[in-house]
Design an enzyme around this catalytic site. Sequence first.
Site, PDB file in Angstrom:
ATOM      1  N   PRO A 240       0.833  -1.220   0.000  1.00 41.19           N
ATOM      2  CA  PRO A 240       0.000   0.000   0.000  1.00 41.19           C
ATOM      3  C   PRO A 240       0.857   1.256   0.000  1.00 41.19           C
ATOM      4  O   PRO A 240       1.914   1.313   0.635  1.00 41.19           O
ATOM      5  CB  PRO A 240      -0.808  -0.130   1.303  1.00 41.19           C
ATOM      6  CG  PRO A 240      -0.752  -1.581   1.664  1.00 41.19           C
ATOM      7  CD  PRO A 240       0.558  -2.086   1.159  1.00 41.19           C
ATOM      8  N   GLY A 241       0.381   2.260  -0.732  1.00 39.28           N
ATOM      9  CA  GLY A 241       1.051   3.556  -0.725  1.00 39.28           C
ATOM     10  C   GLY A 241       2.173   3.707  -1.721  1.00 39.28           C
ATOM     11  O   GLY A 241       2.874   4.725  -1.707  1.00 39.28           O
ATOM     12  N   GLY A 243       1.852   3.964  -4.973  1.00 35.88           N
ATOM     13  CA  GLY A 243       1.468   4.791  -6.121  1.00 35.88           C
ATOM     14  C   GLY A 243       0.825   4.023  -7.248  1.00 35.88           C
ATOM     15  O   GLY A 243       0.917   4.439  -8.408  1.00 35.88           O
ATOM     16  N   LYS A 244       0.159   2.920  -6.964  1.00 38.66           N
ATOM     17  CA  LYS A 244      -0.466   2.116  -8.036  1.00 38.66           C
ATOM     18  C   LYS A 244      -1.613   2.880  -8.693  1.00 38.66           C
ATOM     19  O   LYS A 244      -1.732   2.912  -9.922  1.00 38.66           O
ATOM     20  CB  LYS A 244      -0.959   0.785  -7.451  1.00 38.66           C
ATOM     21  CG  LYS A 244       0.148  -0.064  -6.837  1.00 38.66           C
ATOM     22  CD  LYS A 244      -0.364  -1.399  -6.348  1.00 38.66           C
ATOM     23  CE  LYS A 244      -1.251  -1.273  -5.133  1.00 38.66           C
ATOM     24  NZ  LYS A 244      -0.541  -0.792  -3.946  1.00 38.66           N
ATOM     25  N   THR A 245      -2.475   3.497  -7.887  1.00 41.04           N
ATOM     26  CA  THR A 245      -3.593   4.266  -8.446  1.00 41.04           C
ATOM     27  C   THR A 245      -3.084   5.470  -9.237  1.00 41.04           C
ATOM     28  O   THR A 245      -3.593   5.784 -10.318  1.00 41.04           O
ATOM     29  CB  THR A 245      -4.524   4.728  -7.322  1.00 41.04           C
ATOM     30  OG1 THR A 245      -4.980   3.590  -6.588  1.00 41.04           O
ATOM     31  CG2 THR A 245      -5.724   5.471  -7.886  1.00 41.04           C
ATOM     32  N   GLU A 461      17.552   2.587  26.496  1.00 42.20           N
ATOM     33  CA  GLU A 461      17.813   3.135  25.166  1.00 42.20           C
ATOM     34  C   GLU A 461      19.311   3.217  24.882  1.00 42.20           C
ATOM     35  O   GLU A 461      19.745   3.036  23.746  1.00 42.20           O
ATOM     36  CB  GLU A 461      17.164   4.514  25.022  1.00 42.20           C
ATOM     37  CG  GLU A 461      15.658   4.518  25.190  1.00 42.20           C
ATOM     38  CD  GLU A 461      14.955   3.564  24.245  1.00 42.20           C
ATOM     39  OE1 GLU A 461      15.450   3.376  23.115  1.00 42.20           O
ATOM     40  OE2 GLU A 461      13.919   2.990  24.629  1.00 42.20           O
ATOM     41  N   ASP A 536      10.584  -4.935  21.505  1.00 34.72           N
ATOM     42  CA  ASP A 536      11.889  -5.448  21.082  1.00 34.72           C
ATOM     43  C   ASP A 536      11.823  -6.953  20.871  1.00 34.72           C
ATOM     44  O   ASP A 536      12.360  -7.482  19.893  1.00 34.72           O
ATOM     45  CB  ASP A 536      12.952  -5.121  22.138  1.00 34.72           C
ATOM     46  CG  ASP A 536      13.086  -3.625  22.377  1.00 34.72           C
ATOM     47  OD1 ASP A 536      12.806  -2.859  21.439  1.00 34.72           O
ATOM     48  OD2 ASP A 536      13.451  -3.231  23.504  1.00 34.72           O
TER      49      ASP A 536
END
Length: 640
Positions: A240-241, A243-245, A461, A536
Amino acid sequence: MANPVPPRDRTDQPWRSEGAPPPPSPKKRMPGGWGSLILTALVVYLIANIVLSFLNKGDEPTIAYTEFDKQVAAGNVTKIYSKGDAIQGQLKNKQPAPDGDGDYTKFKTQRPAFADDELWAQLTKQNVTVTAEPVVQERSFLANLLISLAPMLLLVVLWVFIARRMSAGMGGGAGGMLGRKTPPKPVELEGGQRTTFADVAGIDEVEGELNDVVDFLKNPQAYREMGAKMPRGVLLAGPPGTGKTLLARAVAGEAGVPFFSASASEFIEMIVGVGASRVRELFAEARKVAPAIIFIDEIDTIGRARGGGSGMGGHDEREQTLNQILTEMDGFTGSEGVIVLAATNRADVLDPALTRPGRFDRIVHVNPPDRGGREAILRIHTREIPLAKDVDLEHVARTTPGMTGAELANLANEAALLAVKREQKAVTRSDLSDALEKVQLGAERPLVMPAEERRRTAYHESGHALLGMLQPGADPVRKITIVPRGRALGVTLSTPDSDKYAYTEDYLRGRIIGALGGMAAEQVVFGVITTGAESDLEQVTNIARGMAGRWGMSERVGRLTAIPSDAQQAYGLSAAPSTLDTVDAEMRRIVDECYENAVRLLREHRGQLDALAAALLENETLEEADAYRAAGITRAERED
């Protein structure tokens, strides 16, 4: 920016169209024809005149002149009006009507021509007023005409209302589902601009494959002379996303042909047969303006592999719709001059009859763009966004590996929103950086943590970041923060300098060691393990499962795929139970070895871990250069 998708013209019409010539306006005909309408109107007009003629008589009776003379003599007449021998008058007191039907006060009479009764003298004697205006007011000709026309006008309005409702019913609703539909009107884009390949970037290899379709539509004669046939369909498959359309619309805009777009789910209705009917209508409309392009988005909704059993309800409706698409693309009717483009992110579940040559002749895989493609996409989506001089789109593209065109468009929009909130006139590098953090890491949460938990989060972190810095070939650490974002209390962001398309076993083990760094740091420093390592461990499990069960990185499992790559398929259906037990044992071995290495490395570099955690507690957020400086590690040169 890309042009917006045009809206539907009718609610029951499941497609949108652009670039098609307007259809001829159909002649509006009234149900039953104008002849029956005129005949009915005349009948109503005659009936209304007859009724009004009775109403116009009013309640003023015509009395005998003798009775009139008697009332004058009795002093019961208050005023009269005379025109010739016709007399109208009004009594002081009511009198019974001559026909016995009630009483009257106003009357009419006729004075005989031979009468010689000295009427004027009697009227003067009784003080009767002789008026110059009629006592009985009658409606004018215009009023009578309007009243007589009122029923006919009402009938015409009612007839038009019913006709429009019937026409609307034939175009939509139950009539639209089962009867004849009105042809759709093409929707022209604002300004007349259509999407072309100039609005598409980052997927040049896909654009090259689709250029053949564009050239075929532009120069069909050259291909016919060579005996080549126009491809029936092109399937755009990708995440998805990507750029097919947009690609489908660009093909139609580049070729200058009409474009009909629809979502596959919009064909499906509760009533069986509606989807097939809509497919027939869509192809019929496209053939009228051929050459044309039909685009069906999310075709896996109706294009899934068909089952062997007989379906009922929605399942049967889906199969009938799919069968109609197959027939239209390559069946008895054919689809002369119509190319079908379809998009899906689940090409593996499509029916084989749909993907065979003659239906979808080409399957084009649309993948996320590379670094150069991301930069080109960012330049397209920032054409209308004022950028400050310090903005480096190449750097943004380098730090956004794996992002699709839709995600990059969202990134540019988020940066513009931040610039507006900060009352700036241009988007700065800081805006883009903060927007990237929001997109990748989540929005900041105003959470106040206790000092001990904040210290544990800093070490957690720092463990991720330090192991990422120490592992050879690991992705560089871009940012460390203990500011709560999304669901996480802290985030360490690591992205590669260049796109990676294949991963070695050492790199994947380094990913696992880095992901276990937070848990290992808590074990080394505090001697406890908290729930903060949940995400994680999910990442570690997925990598280890792939190494042991999919990518052949385990000697005991061997060079085979024991676990399906499709996450929606039930786990364990593609291998024997003993093989799955072996995969499980190998996963545990890989993770245990990586965890031991993580703990060992952190104990050996405890001083660097403490320094990095102290800098993080002081600043809350460390950028790439500050993080490496705090850990005392020299940053390796970037790969180009």
